[in-house]
Scaffold this motif. Structure first.
Motif, short mmCIF file in Angstrom:
data_model
loop_
_atom_site.label_atom_id
_atom_site.label_comp_id
_atom_site.label_asym_id
_atom_site.label_seq_id
_atom_site.Cartn_x
_atom_site.Cartn_y
_atom_site.Cartn_z
N SER A 175 37.80 50.04 47.52
CA SER A 175 36.60 49.20 47.58
C SER A 175 35.43 50.03 47.07
N VAL A 176 34.73 49.48 46.10
CA VAL A 176 33.64 50.22 45.45
C VAL A 176 32.33 49.44 45.58
N VAL A 177 31.26 50.15 45.95
CA VAL A 177 29.92 49.56 45.94
C VAL A 177 29.15 50.23 44.81
N PHE A 178 28.63 49.42 43.89
CA PHE A 178 27.85 49.97 42.78
C PHE A 178 26.76 48.97 42.42
N THR A 179 25.84 49.41 41.57
CA THR A 179 24.72 48.54 41.20
C THR A 179 24.84 48.09 39.76
N ASP A 214 43.57 46.51 44.07
CA ASP A 214 44.67 47.46 44.25
C ASP A 214 44.97 48.07 42.88
N GLY A 215 45.89 49.01 42.84
CA GLY A 215 46.22 49.68 41.58
C GLY A 215 47.41 50.57 41.73
N ASN A 216 47.80 51.23 40.64
CA ASN A 216 48.93 52.15 40.66
C ASN A 216 48.64 53.41 41.45
N GLY A 217 47.37 53.72 41.62
CA GLY A 217 46.91 54.86 42.40
C GLY A 217 45.49 54.59 42.82
N PRO A 218 44.89 55.46 43.65
CA PRO A 218 43.52 55.22 44.09
C PRO A 218 42.50 55.21 42.96
N VAL A 219 42.71 56.04 41.94
CA VAL A 219 41.80 56.04 40.79
C VAL A 219 41.92 54.72 40.04
N ASP A 220 43.15 54.30 39.75
CA ASP A 220 43.38 53.06 39.03
C ASP A 220 42.78 51.87 39.80
N ALA A 221 42.97 51.87 41.12
CA ALA A 221 42.42 50.79 41.94
C ALA A 221 40.90 50.77 41.89
N SER A 222 40.28 51.93 41.93
CA SER A 222 38.81 52.02 41.91
C SER A 222 38.23 51.52 40.60
N LEU A 223 38.83 51.94 39.50
CA LEU A 223 38.31 51.53 38.19
C LEU A 223 38.57 50.05 37.93
N ALA A 259 38.56 47.83 40.28
CA ALA A 259 37.57 47.14 41.10
C ALA A 259 36.24 47.02 40.36
N ILE A 260 35.84 48.08 39.67
CA ILE A 260 34.60 48.05 38.89
C ILE A 260 34.73 47.07 37.72
N GLU A 261 35.82 47.20 36.98
CA GLU A 261 36.00 46.39 35.78
C GLU A 261 36.10 44.90 36.12
N SER A 262 36.62 44.56 37.30
CA SER A 262 36.75 43.15 37.66
C SER A 262 35.39 42.46 37.75
N GLN A 263 34.33 43.23 38.02
CA GLN A 263 32.98 42.67 38.09
C GLN A 263 32.23 42.81 36.77
N VAL A 264 32.46 43.94 36.09
CA VAL A 264 31.71 44.24 34.86
C VAL A 264 32.26 43.44 33.68
N LYS A 265 33.59 43.34 33.62
CA LYS A 265 34.27 42.62 32.53
C LYS A 265 33.82 43.12 31.15
N SER A 266 33.87 44.44 30.98
CA SER A 266 33.44 45.04 29.71
C SER A 266 34.45 44.81 28.59
N GLY A 267 35.72 44.68 28.95
CA GLY A 267 36.76 44.53 27.94
C GLY A 267 37.06 45.81 27.18
N ALA A 268 36.50 46.94 27.64
CA ALA A 268 36.69 48.22 26.93
C ALA A 268 38.10 48.77 27.18
N GLU A 269 38.61 49.45 26.18
CA GLU A 269 39.91 50.11 26.28
C GLU A 269 39.71 51.57 26.64
N MET A 270 40.43 52.06 27.67
CA MET A 270 40.34 53.47 28.01
C MET A 270 41.29 54.26 27.12
N VAL A 271 40.72 55.20 26.36
CA VAL A 271 41.55 55.98 25.44
C VAL A 271 41.75 57.42 25.92
N LEU A 272 41.01 57.81 26.96
CA LEU A 272 41.20 59.16 27.52
C LEU A 272 40.77 59.16 28.97
#
Length: 512
Positions: A411-415, A426-435, A437-450
Protein backbone atom coordinates in the motif's frame (compact mmCIF):
# COMPACT_ATOMS: atom_id res chain seq x y z
CA UNK A 1 59.17 23.46 -17.65
CA UNK A 2 56.78 20.71 -18.76
CA UNK A 3 53.86 21.44 -21.05
CA UNK A 4 50.43 21.68 -19.49
CA UNK A 5 47.67 19.25 -20.40
CA UNK A 6 44.26 20.96 -20.44
CA UNK A 7 41.44 18.86 -18.99
CA UNK A 8 38.14 19.63 -20.72
CA UNK A 9 35.21 18.03 -18.90
CA UNK A 10 32.05 17.38 -20.92
CA UNK A 11 30.10 15.34 -18.34
CA UNK A 12 27.34 17.97 -18.31
CA UNK A 13 27.02 17.96 -22.11
CA UNK A 14 28.24 14.78 -23.80
CA UNK A 15 27.88 12.68 -20.65
CA UNK A 16 24.27 13.80 -20.37
CA UNK A 17 23.55 12.21 -23.76
CA UNK A 18 23.54 8.79 -22.08
CA UNK A 19 19.99 7.39 -22.20
CA UNK A 20 18.22 8.62 -19.08
CA UNK A 21 21.14 10.66 -17.76
CA UNK A 22 19.60 14.10 -18.29
CA UNK A 23 20.08 16.40 -15.31
CA UNK A 24 18.22 19.36 -13.89
CA UNK A 25 19.77 22.81 -13.72
CA UNK A 26 20.42 22.46 -9.97
CA UNK A 27 21.99 19.03 -10.41
CA UNK A 28 24.25 20.37 -13.14
CA UNK A 29 25.28 23.32 -10.96
CA UNK A 30 26.10 21.01 -8.05
CA UNK A 31 28.35 18.88 -10.28
CA UNK A 32 29.92 22.00 -11.84
CA UNK A 33 30.86 23.25 -8.37
CA UNK A 34 32.56 19.93 -7.66
CA UNK A 35 34.37 20.07 -11.02
CA UNK A 36 35.60 23.52 -10.01
CA UNK A 37 36.96 22.04 -6.76
CA UNK A 38 38.64 19.37 -8.88
CA UNK A 39 40.24 22.30 -10.76
CA UNK A 40 39.10 21.18 -14.19
CA UNK A 41 40.34 23.68 -16.80
CA UNK A 42 37.23 23.77 -19.02
CA UNK A 43 33.65 22.78 -18.13
CA UNK A 44 31.37 22.20 -21.10
CA UNK A 45 28.17 23.14 -19.30
CA UNK A 46 25.73 22.16 -22.04
CA UNK A 47 24.31 22.87 -25.45
CA UNK A 48 22.54 26.20 -24.92
CA UNK A 49 20.45 26.11 -28.11
CA UNK A 50 19.11 22.57 -27.54
CA UNK A 51 16.39 23.53 -25.03
CA UNK A 52 15.33 26.26 -22.61
CA UNK A 53 16.49 24.04 -19.76
CA UNK A 54 19.97 23.64 -21.20
CA UNK A 55 20.20 27.39 -21.86
CA UNK A 56 19.32 28.10 -18.22
CA UNK A 57 21.82 25.50 -17.00
CA UNK A 58 24.67 27.00 -19.05
CA UNK A 59 23.70 30.51 -17.93
CA UNK A 60 23.52 29.51 -14.25
CA UNK A 61 26.88 27.74 -14.34
CA UNK A 62 28.50 30.63 -16.25
CA UNK A 63 27.35 33.05 -13.54
CA UNK A 64 28.36 30.82 -10.61
CA UNK A 65 31.68 29.21 -11.60
CA UNK A 66 34.63 31.58 -11.72
CA UNK A 67 37.77 29.40 -11.60
CA UNK A 68 37.23 27.46 -14.85
CA UNK A 69 36.51 28.29 -18.48
CA UNK A 70 32.80 27.71 -19.12
CA UNK A 71 31.91 26.37 -22.55
CA UNK A 72 28.71 25.88 -24.53
CA UNK A 73 28.38 23.66 -27.56
CA UNK A 74 26.84 25.17 -30.71
CA UNK A 75 26.19 23.85 -34.18
CA UNK A 76 27.81 25.85 -36.96
CA UNK A 77 24.95 28.31 -37.43
CA UNK A 78 24.26 31.85 -36.23
CA UNK A 79 21.27 30.94 -34.03
CA UNK A 80 23.11 28.30 -32.01
CA UNK A 81 26.18 30.48 -31.63
CA UNK A 82 24.11 33.51 -30.59
CA UNK A 83 22.33 31.42 -27.94
CA UNK A 84 25.66 30.14 -26.65
CA UNK A 85 27.08 33.66 -26.46
CA UNK A 86 24.02 34.91 -24.61
CA UNK A 87 24.10 32.06 -22.09
CA UNK A 88 27.81 32.67 -21.44
CA UNK A 89 27.47 36.42 -20.81
CA UNK A 90 28.20 36.10 -17.08
CA UNK A 91 31.27 33.86 -17.42
CA UNK A 92 34.71 35.06 -16.37
CA UNK A 93 36.23 32.94 -19.12
CA UNK A 94 33.65 31.98 -21.80
CA UNK A 95 34.24 29.59 -24.69
CA UNK A 96 32.00 28.74 -27.64
CA UNK A 97 32.54 25.24 -29.06
CA UNK A 98 31.13 25.04 -32.57
CA UNK A 99 31.05 21.96 -34.77
CA UNK A 100 30.02 20.64 -38.16
CA UNK A 101 30.37 17.17 -39.67
CA UNK A 102 33.24 16.68 -42.14
CA UNK A 103 33.26 12.96 -43.03
CA UNK A 104 31.90 12.06 -46.50
CA UNK A 105 29.24 9.85 -44.89
CA UNK A 106 27.96 12.56 -42.54
CA UNK A 107 28.10 15.36 -45.11
CA UNK A 108 26.11 13.33 -47.65
CA UNK A 109 23.64 11.43 -45.47
CA UNK A 110 23.11 13.75 -42.49
CA UNK A 111 23.87 17.30 -43.59
CA UNK A 112 23.06 16.85 -47.30
CA UNK A 113 25.75 19.44 -48.02
CA UNK A 114 28.71 19.48 -50.38
CA UNK A 115 32.26 19.73 -48.99
CA UNK A 116 32.48 23.31 -50.28
CA UNK A 117 29.28 24.25 -48.46
CA UNK A 118 30.59 22.71 -45.22
CA UNK A 119 33.89 24.56 -45.69
CA UNK A 120 32.14 27.94 -46.02
CA UNK A 121 29.76 27.22 -43.13
CA UNK A 122 32.64 26.33 -40.82
CA UNK A 123 34.56 29.51 -41.67
CA UNK A 124 31.56 31.79 -41.22
CA UNK A 125 30.61 30.18 -37.92
CA UNK A 126 34.04 30.59 -36.36
CA UNK A 127 34.18 34.18 -37.61
CA UNK A 128 30.77 34.89 -36.07
CA UNK A 129 31.70 33.21 -32.78
CA UNK A 130 34.89 35.26 -32.53
CA UNK A 131 32.75 38.42 -32.57
CA UNK A 132 31.12 37.19 -29.34
CA UNK A 133 34.02 35.61 -27.40
CA UNK A 134 37.79 35.48 -27.69
CA UNK A 135 37.99 31.74 -27.05
CA UNK A 136 36.50 29.60 -29.84
CA UNK A 137 36.85 25.85 -30.23
CA UNK A 138 36.09 24.12 -33.53
CA UNK A 139 35.33 20.41 -33.98
CA UNK A 140 34.99 18.59 -37.31
CA UNK A 141 32.40 16.00 -36.27
CA UNK A 142 33.42 12.46 -37.25
CA UNK A 143 36.82 13.99 -37.91
CA UNK A 144 38.73 10.72 -37.70
CA UNK A 145 36.74 9.26 -40.62
CA UNK A 146 37.15 12.42 -42.72
CA UNK A 147 39.30 12.82 -45.81
CA UNK A 148 42.73 14.04 -44.72
CA UNK A 149 43.11 16.61 -47.52
CA UNK A 150 39.68 18.11 -46.87
CA UNK A 151 40.27 18.13 -43.11
CA UNK A 152 43.57 19.99 -43.56
CA UNK A 153 41.84 22.55 -45.77
CA UNK A 154 38.96 23.22 -43.38
CA UNK A 155 41.09 23.29 -40.21
CA UNK A 156 43.61 25.70 -41.72
CA UNK A 157 40.72 27.97 -42.67
CA UNK A 158 39.05 28.00 -39.24
CA UNK A 159 42.37 28.70 -37.52
CA UNK A 160 42.80 31.67 -39.87
CA UNK A 161 39.29 32.82 -38.85
CA UNK A 162 40.34 32.77 -35.18
CA UNK A 163 39.67 29.31 -33.74
CA UNK A 164 41.89 28.99 -30.66
CA UNK A 165 41.35 25.24 -30.08
CA UNK A 166 41.02 22.53 -32.73
CA UNK A 167 39.36 19.35 -31.49
CA UNK A 168 39.53 16.18 -33.60
CA UNK A 169 36.78 13.80 -32.45
CA UNK A 170 36.62 10.07 -32.93
CA UNK A 171 32.85 10.38 -32.83
CA UNK A 172 32.00 6.71 -33.30
CA UNK A 173 34.90 5.13 -31.38
CA UNK A 174 36.53 3.69 -34.52
CA UNK A 175 40.13 4.70 -33.86
CA UNK A 176 43.16 2.58 -32.89
CA UNK A 177 45.70 4.31 -30.58
CA UNK A 178 48.77 4.32 -32.83
CA UNK A 179 46.75 5.27 -35.91
CA UNK A 180 44.84 8.02 -34.11
CA UNK A 181 48.06 9.49 -32.67
CA UNK A 182 49.63 9.53 -36.14
CA UNK A 183 46.45 11.08 -37.56
CA UNK A 184 46.70 14.07 -35.18
CA UNK A 185 50.44 14.34 -35.82
CA UNK A 186 49.93 14.39 -39.61
CA UNK A 187 47.30 17.11 -39.34
CA UNK A 188 49.58 19.30 -37.24
CA UNK A 189 52.51 18.76 -39.61
CA UNK A 190 50.53 19.43 -42.79
CA UNK A 191 48.56 22.50 -41.66
CA UNK A 192 50.80 25.61 -41.97
CA UNK A 193 49.18 27.55 -39.10
CA UNK A 194 48.64 24.58 -36.76
CA UNK A 195 50.87 26.23 -34.14
CA UNK A 196 48.30 29.04 -33.76
CA UNK A 197 45.81 26.74 -31.99
CA UNK A 198 45.77 24.23 -29.15
CA UNK A 199 45.00 20.72 -30.40
CA UNK A 200 42.45 18.60 -28.61
CA UNK A 201 41.21 14.99 -28.65
CA UNK A 202 37.68 13.70 -28.04
CA UNK A 203 37.33 9.91 -28.16
CA UNK A 204 34.40 7.56 -27.66
CA UNK A 205 34.73 4.13 -26.12
CA UNK A 206 32.90 1.83 -28.56
CA UNK A 207 35.93 -0.47 -28.87
CA UNK A 208 37.10 0.13 -25.29
CA UNK A 209 40.02 2.34 -26.37
CA UNK A 210 38.85 5.90 -25.63
CA UNK A 211 41.49 6.52 -22.96
CA UNK A 212 44.26 4.80 -24.96
CA UNK A 213 43.33 6.76 -28.08
CA UNK A 214 43.25 10.05 -26.18
CA UNK A 215 46.66 9.41 -24.62
CA UNK A 216 48.08 8.44 -28.03
CA UNK A 217 46.71 11.70 -29.40
CA UNK A 218 48.60 13.49 -26.64
CA UNK A 219 51.88 11.56 -26.77
CA UNK A 220 52.19 10.84 -30.51
CA UNK A 221 50.00 13.58 -31.94
CA UNK A 222 51.04 16.43 -29.66
CA UNK A 223 47.50 17.31 -28.50
CA UNK A 224 47.42 19.39 -25.32
CA UNK A 225 43.74 19.14 -24.45
CA UNK A 226 41.76 15.99 -23.61
CA UNK A 227 37.96 16.00 -23.66
CA UNK A 228 36.58 13.53 -21.14
CA UNK A 229 33.79 12.77 -18.68
CA UNK A 230 33.55 11.66 -15.07
CA UNK A 231 33.24 7.85 -14.87
CA UNK A 232 33.49 7.77 -18.69
CA UNK A 233 29.79 8.70 -18.81
CA UNK A 234 28.35 9.04 -22.31
CA UNK A 235 26.06 7.59 -24.94
CA UNK A 236 26.60 4.07 -26.27
CA UNK A 237 29.79 2.74 -24.60
CA UNK A 238 30.68 6.13 -23.13
CA UNK A 239 33.46 8.68 -23.42
CA UNK A 240 37.08 8.91 -22.42
CA UNK A 241 37.22 8.66 -18.61
CA UNK A 242 38.59 11.78 -16.90
CA UNK A 243 39.89 9.96 -13.83
CA UNK A 244 41.77 7.40 -15.93
CA UNK A 245 43.43 9.98 -18.17
CA UNK A 246 44.39 12.20 -15.23
CA UNK A 247 45.87 9.38 -13.15
CA UNK A 248 47.66 7.86 -16.15
CA UNK A 249 49.39 11.17 -16.90
CA UNK A 250 50.14 11.77 -13.21
CA UNK A 251 51.36 8.23 -12.47
CA UNK A 252 53.45 8.00 -15.64
CA UNK A 253 54.82 11.53 -15.61
CA UNK A 254 58.16 9.95 -16.52
CA UNK A 255 56.66 9.05 -19.91
CA UNK A 256 54.24 11.89 -20.65
CA UNK A 257 56.22 14.74 -19.09
CA UNK A 258 53.10 16.87 -18.68
CA UNK A 259 51.71 19.05 -15.90
CA UNK A 260 48.04 19.32 -14.97
CA UNK A 261 46.11 21.63 -12.67
CA UNK A 262 43.82 18.86 -11.36
CA UNK A 263 43.45 18.43 -7.58
CA UNK A 264 43.11 14.65 -7.69
CA UNK A 265 41.90 14.18 -4.11
CA UNK A 266 38.44 15.34 -5.25
CA UNK A 267 38.13 12.67 -7.97
CA UNK A 268 36.20 10.16 -5.87
CA UNK A 269 33.74 12.74 -4.54
CA UNK A 270 32.76 13.98 -8.00
CA UNK A 271 32.61 10.40 -9.31
CA UNK A 272 30.08 9.48 -6.63
CA UNK A 273 28.10 12.66 -7.15
CA UNK A 274 27.77 11.99 -10.89
CA UNK A 275 26.85 8.36 -10.27
CA UNK A 276 24.16 9.19 -7.71
CA UNK A 277 22.76 12.06 -9.76
CA UNK A 278 22.46 10.17 -13.04
CA UNK A 279 21.73 6.68 -11.70
CA UNK A 280 24.67 5.20 -13.63
CA UNK A 281 26.38 2.94 -11.09
CA UNK A 282 30.18 2.64 -11.19
CA UNK A 283 31.26 -0.97 -11.70
CA UNK A 284 33.31 -2.33 -8.76
CA UNK A 285 36.40 -3.06 -10.88
CA UNK A 286 36.37 0.35 -12.61
CA UNK A 287 39.87 1.85 -12.64
CA UNK A 288 40.58 4.57 -10.03
CA UNK A 289 37.01 5.03 -8.71
CA UNK A 290 35.60 1.48 -8.54
CA UNK A 291 34.99 -0.02 -5.09
CA UNK A 292 37.66 -2.68 -5.76
CA UNK A 293 40.21 -0.33 -7.34
CA UNK A 294 42.50 -0.51 -4.29
CA UNK A 295 41.32 -3.84 -2.83
CA UNK A 296 43.66 -6.84 -2.66
CA UNK A 297 42.01 -10.25 -2.30
CA UNK A 298 44.97 -12.46 -3.21
CA UNK A 299 47.03 -13.57 -0.19
CA UNK A 300 50.26 -12.94 -2.08
CA UNK A 301 49.14 -9.42 -2.97
CA UNK A 302 47.99 -8.67 0.59
CA UNK A 303 51.32 -9.83 1.99
CA UNK A 304 53.23 -7.71 -0.49
CA UNK A 305 51.17 -4.57 0.17
CA UNK A 306 51.56 -4.96 3.94
CA UNK A 307 55.35 -5.17 3.56
CA UNK A 308 55.66 -2.39 0.97
CA UNK A 309 52.56 -0.90 -0.65
CA UNK A 310 54.29 -0.13 -3.93
CA UNK A 311 54.74 -3.87 -4.58
CA UNK A 312 51.21 -3.92 -5.98
CA UNK A 313 49.93 -0.32 -5.78
CA UNK A 314 51.05 2.20 -8.38
CA UNK A 315 48.77 4.93 -6.96
CA UNK A 316 47.87 5.88 -3.40
CA UNK A 317 44.17 5.53 -2.63
CA UNK A 318 44.19 8.79 -0.67
CA UNK A 319 45.51 10.67 -3.74
CA UNK A 320 42.14 10.24 -5.45
CA UNK A 321 40.03 10.82 -2.33
CA UNK A 322 39.48 7.35 -0.91
CA UNK A 323 40.14 8.55 2.64
CA UNK A 324 37.88 11.59 2.33
CA UNK A 325 34.76 9.68 3.40
CA UNK A 326 36.20 8.44 6.70
CA UNK A 327 34.69 11.35 8.64
CA UNK A 328 31.45 9.83 9.86
CA UNK A 329 28.50 11.83 11.10
CA UNK A 330 25.86 10.44 13.43
CA UNK A 331 22.74 11.30 15.44
CA UNK A 332 24.73 13.50 17.85
CA UNK A 333 26.30 15.58 15.05
CA UNK A 334 25.15 19.19 15.04
CA UNK A 335 23.93 21.51 12.33
CA UNK A 336 27.31 23.20 11.90
CA UNK A 337 29.08 19.86 11.38
CA UNK A 338 26.46 18.91 8.81
CA UNK A 339 26.79 22.27 7.05
CA UNK A 340 30.59 21.97 6.98
CA UNK A 341 30.36 18.47 5.52
CA UNK A 342 28.08 19.75 2.76
CA UNK A 343 30.64 22.44 1.94
CA UNK A 344 33.45 19.86 1.89
CA UNK A 345 31.40 17.84 -0.57
CA UNK A 346 30.89 20.86 -2.81
CA UNK A 347 27.18 21.15 -2.03
CA UNK A 348 25.82 24.63 -1.37
CA UNK A 349 22.36 25.40 -0.04
CA UNK A 350 20.66 28.45 -1.53
CA UNK A 351 18.80 29.38 1.67
CA UNK A 352 18.64 28.68 5.41
CA UNK A 353 15.24 27.08 4.86
CA UNK A 354 16.75 24.60 2.40
CA UNK A 355 19.61 23.86 4.81
CA UNK A 356 17.21 23.34 7.72
CA UNK A 357 15.09 20.97 5.66
CA UNK A 358 18.14 18.93 4.62
CA UNK A 359 19.37 18.85 8.24
CA UNK A 360 15.98 17.58 9.42
CA UNK A 361 16.17 14.76 6.86
CA UNK A 362 19.73 14.03 8.02
CA UNK A 363 18.60 13.71 11.65
CA UNK A 364 15.73 11.47 10.59
CA UNK A 365 18.18 9.22 8.72
CA UNK A 366 20.61 9.24 11.68
CA UNK A 367 17.86 7.82 13.88
CA UNK A 368 17.58 4.88 11.49
CA UNK A 369 21.29 4.11 10.93
CA UNK A 370 24.19 4.77 13.28
CA UNK A 371 26.82 6.09 10.86
CA UNK A 372 26.18 8.56 8.03
CA UNK A 373 28.76 8.51 5.23
CA UNK A 374 29.40 11.03 2.47
CA UNK A 375 27.44 8.87 0.04
CA UNK A 376 24.43 9.01 2.38
CA UNK A 377 24.60 12.80 2.50
CA UNK A 378 24.84 13.13 -1.28
CA UNK A 379 21.86 10.81 -1.68
CA UNK A 380 19.91 12.76 0.93
CA UNK A 381 20.64 16.09 -0.76
CA UNK A 382 19.75 14.61 -4.15
CA UNK A 383 16.37 13.51 -2.76
CA UNK A 384 15.93 16.95 -1.22
CA UNK A 385 16.56 18.71 -4.54
CA UNK A 386 13.91 16.58 -6.22
CA UNK A 387 11.41 17.26 -3.44
CA UNK A 388 12.04 21.00 -3.54
CA UNK A 389 11.40 21.30 -7.27
CA UNK A 390 7.60 21.13 -6.78
CA UNK A 391 7.40 18.05 -8.97
CA UNK A 392 4.04 16.52 -9.84
CA UNK A 393 4.58 13.24 -7.96
CA UNK A 394 5.84 12.96 -4.37
CA UNK A 395 6.39 10.05 -1.97
CA UNK A 396 4.57 10.04 1.40
CA UNK A 397 4.60 6.55 2.93
CA UNK A 398 4.54 2.84 2.17
CA UNK A 399 3.59 -0.39 3.89
CA UNK A 400 4.01 -3.88 2.52
CA UNK A 401 3.59 -7.48 3.56
CA UNK A 402 5.40 -10.48 2.16
CA UNK A 403 5.45 -14.02 3.45
CA UNK A 404 6.74 -17.27 1.98
CA UNK A 405 3.98 -18.98 0.07
CA UNK A 406 1.76 -15.89 -0.13
CA UNK A 407 1.56 -13.20 -2.82
CA UNK A 408 3.14 -9.95 -1.54
CA UNK A 409 0.90 -6.92 -0.94
CA UNK A 410 1.82 -3.22 -0.85
CA UNK A 411 0.00 0.00 0.00
CA UNK A 412 1.53 3.28 -1.12
CA UNK A 413 0.58 6.86 -0.21
CA UNK A 414 1.90 9.46 -2.65
CA UNK A 415 0.93 12.86 -4.02
CA UNK A 416 -0.20 13.87 -7.48
CA UNK A 417 -0.04 17.65 -7.92
CA UNK A 418 -0.25 18.08 -4.14
CA UNK A 419 -3.23 15.75 -3.63
CA UNK A 420 -2.67 12.62 -1.52
CA UNK A 421 -3.48 9.33 -3.21
CA UNK A 422 -3.60 5.92 -1.53
CA UNK A 423 -3.24 2.84 -3.70
CA UNK A 424 -2.74 -0.90 -3.06
CA UNK A 425 -1.71 -3.83 -5.21
CA UNK A 426 -0.20 -7.29 -5.11
CA UNK A 427 2.83 -8.37 -7.12
CA UNK A 428 5.59 -10.91 -7.65
CA UNK A 429 7.49 -9.28 -4.78
CA UNK A 430 7.13 -6.26 -2.49
CA UNK A 431 8.90 -3.99 -4.99
CA UNK A 432 6.73 -5.17 -7.87
CA UNK A 433 3.59 -4.72 -5.75
CA UNK A 434 4.61 -1.18 -4.73
CA UNK A 435 5.33 0.00 -8.25
CA UNK A 436 2.14 -1.59 -9.57
CA UNK A 437 0.21 0.27 -6.86
CA UNK A 438 1.66 3.58 -8.09
CA UNK A 439 1.16 2.79 -11.76
CA UNK A 440 -2.48 1.77 -11.22
CA UNK A 441 -3.24 5.41 -10.31
CA UNK A 442 -0.76 7.22 -12.56
CA UNK A 443 -1.42 5.16 -15.71
CA UNK A 444 1.75 6.45 -17.38
CA UNK A 445 2.00 3.52 -19.79
CA UNK A 446 5.81 3.70 -19.50
CA UNK A 447 7.95 0.62 -20.05
CA UNK A 448 10.57 -0.17 -17.42
CA UNK A 449 13.84 -0.93 -19.20
CA UNK A 450 16.15 -1.02 -16.16
CA UNK A 451 15.81 -1.72 -12.44
CA UNK A 452 19.03 -1.62 -10.43
CA UNK A 453 19.84 -1.75 -6.70
CA UNK A 454 23.14 -0.56 -5.25
CA UNK A 455 24.28 -0.38 -1.61
CA UNK A 456 25.49 3.16 -0.90
CA UNK A 457 28.01 1.97 1.69
CA UNK A 458 29.23 -1.50 2.52
CA UNK A 459 27.00 -2.97 5.21
CA UNK A 460 23.51 -4.37 5.72
CA UNK A 461 22.68 -1.11 7.53
CA UNK A 462 23.50 0.79 4.35
CA UNK A 463 21.01 2.86 2.44
CA UNK A 464 19.92 1.22 -0.77
CA UNK A 465 20.11 3.28 -3.92
CA UNK A 466 17.67 2.24 -6.63
CA UNK A 467 17.73 3.30 -10.27
CA UNK A 468 14.61 2.94 -12.40
CA UNK A 469 14.80 3.64 -16.14
CA UNK A 470 11.51 4.25 -17.94
CA UNK A 471 10.81 4.61 -21.63
CA UNK A 472 7.73 6.22 -23.09
CA UNK A 473 7.04 7.68 -26.56
CA UNK A 474 10.72 7.61 -27.45
CA UNK A 475 11.86 9.34 -24.25
CA UNK A 476 14.17 7.56 -21.81
CA UNK A 477 14.60 8.80 -18.24
CA UNK A 478 16.34 7.60 -15.07
CA UNK A 479 14.83 7.97 -11.62
CA UNK A 480 16.98 7.53 -8.51
CA UNK A 481 15.75 6.94 -4.96
CA UNK A 482 17.54 6.09 -1.72
CA UNK A 483 16.40 4.75 1.63
CA UNK A 484 17.49 2.11 4.15
CA UNK A 485 14.34 0.25 3.03
CA UNK A 486 14.87 -1.03 -0.53
CA UNK A 487 11.12 -1.11 -1.22
CA UNK A 488 10.75 2.55 -0.22
CA UNK A 489 13.82 3.45 -2.29
CA UNK A 490 12.22 1.70 -5.27
CA UNK A 491 8.98 3.66 -4.92
CA UNK A 492 10.95 6.93 -4.67
CA UNK A 493 12.96 6.02 -7.77
CA UNK A 494 9.82 5.20 -9.74
CA UNK A 495 8.16 8.49 -8.78
CA UNK A 496 11.39 10.35 -9.64
CA UNK A 497 11.38 8.78 -13.12
CA UNK A 498 7.70 9.66 -13.58
CA UNK A 499 8.48 13.28 -12.70
CA UNK A 500 11.16 13.39 -15.37
CA UNK A 501 8.75 11.98 -17.93
CA UNK A 502 6.48 14.96 -17.19
CA UNK A 503 9.10 17.33 -18.60
CA UNK A 504 8.16 17.89 -22.23
CA UNK A 505 11.31 19.82 -23.21
CA UNK A 506 12.50 18.63 -26.60
CA UNK A 507 16.27 18.49 -26.84
CA UNK A 508 18.10 18.98 -30.10
CA UNK A 509 20.58 16.16 -30.84
CA UNK A 510 24.19 17.24 -30.34
CA UNK A 511 27.52 15.96 -31.52
CA UNK A 512 28.23 12.30 -30.70
Amino acid sequence: MADKLIIFDTTLRDGEQSPGASMTRDEKLRIARQLERLRVDVIEAGFAASSNGDFEAVQTIANAIKDATICSLARANDRDISQAGLALKGANSPRIHTFIATSPLHMEKKLRMTPDQVFEQAKQSVRFARNLVADVEFSPEDGYRSDMDFLCRILEAVITEGATTINVPDTVGYAIPELYGEFIKNLRERIPNSDKAIWSVHCHNDLGMAVANSLAGVKIGGARQVECTINGLGERAGNCSLEEVVMAVKTRRDYFGLEMGIDTKHILAVSRMVSQTTGFVVQPNKAVVGANAFAHASGIHQDGVLKARDTYEIMRAEDVGWTANKIVLGKLSGRNAFKQRLQDLGVSMESETELNSAFARFKELADRKSDIFDEDILALVSDESVASDHEKFGFVSLSQHSETGERPQASVVFTIAGKEIRSASDGNGPVDASLKAIESQVKSGAEMVLYSVNAISGSTESQGEVTVRLQNSGRVVNGVGSDPDIVVASAKAYLSALNKLQSKADRVAAQG
